[in-house]
Design an enzyme around this catalytic site. Structure first.
Site, PDB file in Angstrom:
ATOM      1  N   GLU A 182       0.796  -1.440   0.294  1.00 25.17           N
ATOM      2  CA  GLU A 182       0.050  -0.003   0.360  1.00 25.17           C
ATOM      3  C   GLU A 182       1.098   1.072  -0.004  1.00 25.17           C
ATOM      4  O   GLU A 182       0.490   2.493   0.950  1.00 25.17           O
ATOM      5  CB  GLU A 182      -0.833   0.220   1.300  1.00 25.17           C
ATOM      6  CG  GLU A 182      -1.835  -1.823   1.460  1.00 25.17           C
ATOM      7  CD  GLU A 182      -2.604  -1.933   2.708  1.00 25.17           C
ATOM      8  OE1 GLU A 182      -3.205  -2.713   2.574  1.00 25.17           O
ATOM      9  OE2 GLU A 182      -2.614  -0.419   2.787  1.00 25.17           O
ATOM     10  N   GLU A 287      -5.899 -10.561  -1.024  1.00 34.89           N
ATOM     11  CA  GLU A 287      -7.142 -10.620  -0.025  1.00 34.89           C
ATOM     12  C   GLU A 287      -8.344 -10.728  -0.295  1.00 34.89           C
ATOM     13  O   GLU A 287      -9.314  -9.813   0.333  1.00 34.89           O
ATOM     14  CB  GLU A 287      -6.603  -8.928   0.467  1.00 34.89           C
ATOM     15  CG  GLU A 287      -4.404  -9.036   1.085  1.00 34.89           C
ATOM     16  CD  GLU A 287      -4.472  -7.860   2.209  1.00 34.89           C
ATOM     17  OE1 GLU A 287      -3.290  -7.613   1.465  1.00 34.89           O
ATOM     18  OE2 GLU A 287      -5.396  -7.169   2.385  1.00 34.89           O
TER      19      GLU A 287
HETATM   20  O1  G3I Z   1      -2.726  -7.637  18.539  1.00 28.93           O
HETATM   21  C1  G3I Z   1      -3.357  -6.451  19.148  1.00 28.93           C
HETATM   22  C2  G3I Z   1      -3.970  -6.690  20.581  1.00 28.93           C
HETATM   23  O2  G3I Z   1      -2.481  -7.250  21.164  1.00 28.93           O
HETATM   24  C3  G3I Z   1      -4.508  -6.118  21.004  1.00 28.93           C
HETATM   25  O3  G3I Z   1      -5.167  -6.714  22.513  1.00 28.93           O
HETATM   26  C4  G3I Z   1      -6.013  -5.243  20.099  1.00 28.93           C
HETATM   27  C5  G3I Z   1      -7.425  -4.881  20.737  1.00 28.93           C
HETATM   28  O4  G3I Z   1      -6.629  -3.483  20.571  1.00 28.93           O
HETATM   29  O5  G3I Z   1      -5.891  -5.203  19.011  1.00 28.93           O
HETATM   30  C6  G3I Z   1      -4.575  -6.265  18.616  1.00 28.93           C
HETATM   31  O6  G3I Z   1      -4.780  -5.566  17.430  1.00 28.93           O
HETATM   32  C7  G3I Z   1      -5.174  -5.359  16.542  1.00 28.93           C
HETATM   33  C8  G3I Z   1      -4.234  -6.752  15.079  1.00 28.93           C
HETATM   34  O7  G3I Z   1      -5.836  -6.858  13.865  1.00 28.93           O
HETATM   35  C9  G3I Z   1      -4.805  -7.727  15.631  1.00 28.93           C
HETATM   36  O8  G3I Z   1      -5.968  -8.683  15.402  1.00 28.93           O
HETATM   37  C10 G3I Z   1      -5.885  -4.486  15.366  1.00 28.93           C
HETATM   38  O9  G3I Z   1      -6.577  -3.508  16.650  1.00 28.93           O
HETATM   39  C11 G3I Z   1      -6.467  -4.253  14.479  1.00 28.93           C
HETATM   40  O10 G3I Z   1      -6.802  -3.264  14.052  1.00 28.93           O
HETATM   41  C12 G3I Z   1      -5.681  -5.423  13.384  1.00 28.93           C
HETATM   42  O11 G3I Z   1      -6.868  -5.430  12.382  1.00 28.93           O
HETATM   43  C13 G3I Z   1      -6.044  -5.493  11.041  1.00 28.93           C
HETATM   44  C14 G3I Z   1      -5.584  -4.596  10.215  1.00 28.93           C
HETATM   45  O12 G3I Z   1      -5.421  -5.220   8.427  1.00 28.93           O
HETATM   46  C15 G3I Z   1      -4.704  -4.064  10.783  1.00 28.93           C
HETATM   47  O13 G3I Z   1      -4.400  -3.223   9.574  1.00 28.93           O
HETATM   48  C16 G3I Z   1      -7.166  -6.940  10.662  1.00 28.93           C
HETATM   49  O14 G3I Z   1      -6.978  -8.088  11.588  1.00 28.93           O
HETATM   50  C17 G3I Z   1      -6.414  -7.857   9.130  1.00 28.93           C
HETATM   51  O15 G3I Z   1      -7.457  -8.285   8.445  1.00 28.93           O
HETATM   52  C18 G3I Z   1      -6.208  -6.150   8.364  1.00 28.93           C
HETATM   53  O16 G3I Z   1      -5.423  -6.343   6.538  1.00 28.93           O
HETATM   54  C19 G3I Z   1      -5.123  -5.911   6.372  1.00 28.93           C
HETATM   55  C20 G3I Z   1      -4.151  -6.344   5.560  1.00 28.93           C
HETATM   56  O17 G3I Z   1      -2.869  -6.616   6.140  1.00 28.93           O
HETATM   57  C21 G3I Z   1      -3.751  -5.552   4.483  1.00 28.93           C
HETATM   58  N1  G3I Z   1      -4.518  -4.769   3.564  1.00 28.93           N
HETATM   59  C22 G3I Z   1      -5.620  -4.189   4.458  1.00 28.93           C
HETATM   60  C23 G3I Z   1      -6.428  -5.310   5.355  1.00 28.93           C
HETATM   61  C24 G3I Z   1      -7.393  -4.724   6.235  1.00 28.93           C
HETATM   62  O18 G3I Z   1      -7.150  -3.444   6.825  1.00 28.93           O
END
Ligand code: G3I
Length: 400
Positions: A182, A287
């Protein structure tokens, strides 16, 4: 007539009848489509039905993203489903900078190790996601303890040591890396990320060269969303081709394909597949998911920092999806996979962003707390009509 042809004829008749029965079963919802399709696929041998990875084995890899929950909980049921159905895996979050390298001298390898080990145990085409990105990054990579931007050479050194450690640890076990994720905006410019602001556009090619040095055999990909927007796609391809002329190693482009039931149109996705291939690059669908919920403010991207307030109208199916939309979702997945099959000479892989609807990021994005149904396995891990629409494309091919 030779025995084999006799057998094949019978088998073809059996498959055609079983598949038709499967089809009818699907429509009438009488006999379970799963049993009929299993019979259709396994024929008279009684072997368990081949999964999508095996069915599409001659065309492209079919993958899924493994969530932290799956990797942490080591959820045997889900792992068995993944091992049966898919031929490729991506770590949804476990290999991202903030997850695996939260502080300068702190590494958390547990989930990433489990992910790579799972791939090894099941001979999966394993994708590393992602080495250089603007999101899920510890601020300390770019600013010092006083909030001042760190020196260019320091940031460059940090990128180098991160790639060396992460790609080095899994050298030979990762088949492809999303090296940069990205880096381009929807209107076709460099994203003004910390990387870009600190190092200029050359951070892009530097990352690919570093990944190559550390793992000479891994395929190196540029990954992005909204790659069906011509301005964005063309700018990304222009930069990749420019850097490749200067010696940058690169194999392909990942189209994330976070789509909706009707947008973008198949023709737009096809145009991007053809444009990427025309630039001499492999196409990876990295994805894929199909959002079935009302769009919040017509926003189509995947920028995680964007989100909208919850409202009942935006979450109309908290209990279950109406049959009409179940059918639309199945038809959408069928048309997407028909397109990928049409371009099987260009498309190396199709990865779904998650395994079951229960764990999809689309339940909490761009509106937190919704019930979405974007994947092909339901919340209990059961194959949905969309699954059979996709698998059916290969059964039909097999029985014709
Ligand atoms: O790991 C922490 C955990 O320690 C904490 O307790 C919890 C509560 O806030 O958050 C956890 O982190 C989360 C992480 O996923 C792991 O579950 C983040 O808040 C959350 O924002 C993160 O979301 C991910 C997101 O990328 C972040 O940018 C999504 O699961 C994931 O599906 C998404 O994937 C991205 C690709 O990498 C790139 N392309 C777009 C796609 C969707 O945004």
């Amino acid at each position: 007539m030779k025995k084999t042809t006799m057998m094949n004829q019978q088998r073809r008749l059996f498959l055609r009848s079983a598949f038709t029965a499967a089809g009818i079963g699907l429509v009438l919802g009488s006999a379970s489509p799963k049993r009929l399709l299993a019979e259709a696929l396994a024929g008279q041998s009684g072997a368990s039905a081949p999964g999508l990875g095996a069915l599409f084995g001659g065309d492209f890899k079919v993958g899924t993203a493994l969530s932290n929950n799956t990797l942490q909980a080591q959820n045997p049921g889900l792992e068995a489903l993944v091992a049966r159905e898919f031929s490729a895996i991506t770590a949804e979050n476990a290999m991202k900078w903030e997850e695996v390298h939260p502080q300068a001298d702190v590494w958390d390898w547990q989930r990433a190790d489990h992910f790579v080990d799972f791939g090894q145990r099941h001979q999966m085409y394993t994708i590393g996601h992602t080495l250089v990105w603007h999101s899920q990054m510890p601020e300390s990579v770019f600013v010092d303890g006083h909030g001042r931007l760190r020196k260019r050479s320091d940031i460059e050194q940090t990128m180098e040591s991160h790639i060396a450690a992460l790609a080095g640890r899994y050298r030979g076990k990762i088949q492809a890396w999303d090296v940069v994720n990205e880096a381009v905006t929807d209107d076709g410019q460099w994203r003004k990320s910390h990387w870009y602001n600190a190092l200029g556009e050359n951070y892009f090619s530097r990352a690919f060269h570093l990944a190559r040095e550390v793992d000479p055999n891994a395929e190196l990909l540029y990954n992005d969303y909204n790659m069906t927007i011509p301005a964005k796609r063309d700018f990304a391809l222009e930069q990749i081709v420019k850097f490749r002329k200067q010696g940058m190693p690169v194999h392909g482009v990942g189209m994330q394909a976070h789509v909706h039931l009707s947008e973008p149109a198949i023709a737009k996705i096809e145009a991007s597949i053809e444009a990427i291939a025309a630039a001499g690059l492999d196409v990876h669908i990295t994805e894929l998911d199909v959002d079935v919920l009302p769009q919040a403010y017509d926003y189509m991207g995947a920028e995680i920092s964007t989100n909208f307030a919850y409202s009942e109208e935006l979450n109309p199916f908290p209990e279950q999806l109406p049959e009409k939309i179940v059918d639309e979702l199945a038809a959408r997945y069928e048309s997407l996979f028909k397109l990928f099959l049409k371009h099987r000479d260009k498309v190396r892989r199709v990865t779904l962003w998650g395994t079951t609807d229960a764990e999809s990021w689309k339940n909490d994005w761009p509106v937190v707390g919704r019930t979405n149904y974007p994947l092909i396995f339901d919340r209990d891990g059961e194959p949905k009509k969309a699954y059979y629409a996709v698998a059916g494309l290969k059964v039909a091919a097999k029985s014709s």
